[in-house]
Design an enzyme around this catalytic site. Structure first.
Site, PDB file in Angstrom:
ATOM      1  N   SER A 240      24.890 -15.285 -10.597  1.00 18.60           N
ATOM      2  CA  SER A 240      24.472 -16.150 -11.696  1.00 18.60           C
ATOM      3  C   SER A 240      25.437 -15.961 -12.856  1.00 18.60           C
ATOM      4  CB  SER A 240      23.048 -15.791 -12.132  1.00 18.60           C
ATOM      5  OG  SER A 240      23.092 -14.585 -12.866  1.00 18.60           O
ATOM      6  N   LYS A 241      25.185 -16.696 -13.920  1.00 20.38           N
ATOM      7  CA  LYS A 241      26.031 -16.638 -15.115  1.00 20.38           C
ATOM      8  C   LYS A 241      26.239 -15.204 -15.619  1.00 20.38           C
ATOM      9  CE  LYS A 241      27.532 -20.638 -16.330  1.00 20.38           C
ATOM     10  NZ  LYS A 241      28.942 -20.593 -16.016  1.00 20.38           N
ATOM     11  N   ARG A 242      25.211 -14.378 -15.384  1.00 23.73           N
ATOM     12  CA  ARG A 242      25.328 -12.983 -15.839  1.00 23.73           C
ATOM     13  C   ARG A 242      26.551 -12.291 -15.258  1.00 23.73           C
ATOM     14  NH1 ARG A 242      21.978  -9.735 -13.634  1.00 23.73           N
ATOM     15  NH2 ARG A 242      21.213 -11.278 -12.185  1.00 23.73           N
TER      16      ARG A 242
END
Ligand code: GLU
Length: 476
Positions: A240-242
């Site tokens: 994910s973006k993380r």
């Protein structure tokens, strides 16, 4: 094996992500390896979330990756009649039925029973009741009738998967607004497009038994299925973006070469038997085998990606690198948009010297900027270490004088000067090399120093060392 036909079926509700790109790559590799067709389907039945800009952007990303598709893309939004026709067929032959339960009724019964699957209330409506409801224009969804039994398929990645129908409820195939659900549209389209192999993310495994039942109800041949393990970050959590950039375009904009993105996504979860990991699309086509895809989730590791990317940059023809980096150098105000032949040769030398060190084309413009303009800052730690006192100045002044006197300014002559001076001053060559590197580049590390000085040229080197003599000796 008959005609191989595969498809990539993105929903245009966002840009192309790494996971989607990887599915597209596997479909493409399989089609190209087997001499089949790679088709595109735009799953845009969700009118609210689907956007034509995303369709364009997805095309652009696929093209950038070199994933050319056969035939015109199929748009689900243009196939409403086909879906309704299939639904009607299933209603007529009794494999599907109208459901008049309202969302509120469903919610109430679900709450009361604690069971979220459909309770089958409308399954047993008589023909008269159904006709009366339809006549009264009661809003009606259509559900697929699940009979007792099991459904089983041999997944090309996961092996045999068997599902008891108790785990599947009578799912909706057409909403009360007349729109098909995902399950229905996918199957009707895969039949229409004569898809032989469905290669898609593992998150679709739970849809597959439902879809197999639909194929059967529609009297169509069932394709083979290969579900691809999802992409995780290095912490084992779903990508994910993380974890950083997840969109293909973001990597393109960061200057990763197409071949590197393609290569890394292709070997995520599948490594060719010969162990060779740095491969171009053609090499990958030759080696690709659906059955070799690993079942465990694939880890997206930026460090490995960077390594792959650097390996590609090392192999890329300098002229091609030139084409990629010129706009970046121009954008960073380092060179003119139309460099003369001297500058062109200089850029090619710069490429030759630096390509081993970079993982993106952008880095040529960022970390390589000192080839085109004098450094404005110097790595602080390196200054403290390598230019710590006036003693360094004294040495560098002598060095500067020797360099000035050099008529033939080449790597070899510079090296001789350095070695001789080091001996004369009874210091190691590093005591001259480290400060001069810092002075000319601002960095503590870089390419071979003698070559670097030769490429930068006498004038530049003298000027930068001179500047450093004034700027750097801060401690004494
Ligand atoms: N549109 C679906 C998705 O983006 C793909 C459906 C499929 O491959 O069957 O996940």
């Amino acid at each position: 094996m008959g005609n191989i036909r595969v498809r990539f079926a993105p929903s245009p509700t966002g840009v192309l992500h790494l996971g989607g790109a990887r599915s597209a790559i596997y479909n493409w590799l399989f089609a190209r390896a087997e001499g089949g067709k790679f088709l595109l389907r735009i799953e845009d039945t969700d009118a609210q979330r689907s956007k034509s800009e995303y369709v364009e952007q997805i095309y652009k990303s696929l093209r950038w990756l070199g994933l050319d598709w056969d035939d015109e893309p199929v748009f689900q939004s243009k196939r409403m009649d086909a879906y309704q026709e299939s639904v009607q067929k299933m209603v007529d032959d009794g494999s599907a039925y109208y459901c008049f339960c309202t969302p509120e009724e469903l919610e109430e019964r679900r709450k009361a029973s604690g069971d979220y699957s459909y309770d089958g209330k409308c399954r047993s409506l008589s023909k008269t009741e159904i006709d009366a409801n339809l006549k009264a224009e009661k809003s009606a969804a259509v559900r697929f009738k699940i009979e007792t039994g099991t459904t089983e398929w041999i997944d090309r990645v996961y092996g045999t998967i068997k599902v008891n129908h108790r785990e599947i409820d009578d799912f909706v195939i057409q909403r009360s607004n007349g729109f098909p659900t995902y399950q229905l549209a996918v199957v009707v389209d895969d039949i229409f497009m004569r898809i032989s192999h469905v290669i898609r993310g593992e998150d679709h495994i739970s849809n597959t038994p439902k879809q197999i039942l639909l194929y059967k109800a529609l009297g169509a041949a069932i394709p083979e299925f290969a579900h691809l393990p999802l992409l995780n970050g290095t912490d084992g959590k779903r990508l994910s973006k993380r974890h950083g950039a997840t969109g293909v375009d973001e990597y393109r904009d960061q200057g990763y070469p197409t071949e590197a993105v393609f290569n890394y996504l292709a070997i995520l979860g599948w490594v060719p038997k010969d162990g060779n990991e740095i491969l171009n699309p053609d090499d990958l086509i030759k080696r690709f085998n659906l059955d070799d895809i690993a079942r465990k989730s694939a880890i997206f590791d930026l460090k490995k990606f960077d390594w792959v990317s650097n390996e590609h940059i090392k192999k890329t023809d300098p002229e091609e690198i030139y084409r990629h980096i010129l706009p970046i150098l121009v954008e960073n105000d380092l060179v003119d948009a139309e460099p003369d032949s001297t500058m062109r040769q200089y850029i090619l030398k710069f490429i030759d010297l630096m390509r081993n060190r970079f993982r993106t084309y952008q880095q040529f413009g960022e970390l390589g900027s000192y080839f085109f303009k004098d450094p404005e800052t110097y790595e602080e730690k390196a200054v403290r270490k390598n230019w710590k006192d006036r003693e360094v100045n004294r040495r560098m002044e002598t060095f500067l004088a020797k360099l000035k006197a050099l008529e033939d300014f080449t790597g070899t002559t510079i090296e001789t000067v350095v070695r001789e001076l080091a001996e004369e001053l009874e210091i190691s060559a590093g005591n001259l090399i480290h400060p001069v590197r810092l002075a000319v580049s601002g960095f503590s590390v870089g390419p071979g120093i003698f070559e670097l000085l030769e490429v930068l040229g006498k004038e530049t080197v003298l000027r930068r060392v001179h500047t450093a003599l004034h700027k750097l000796p801060l401690i004494d």
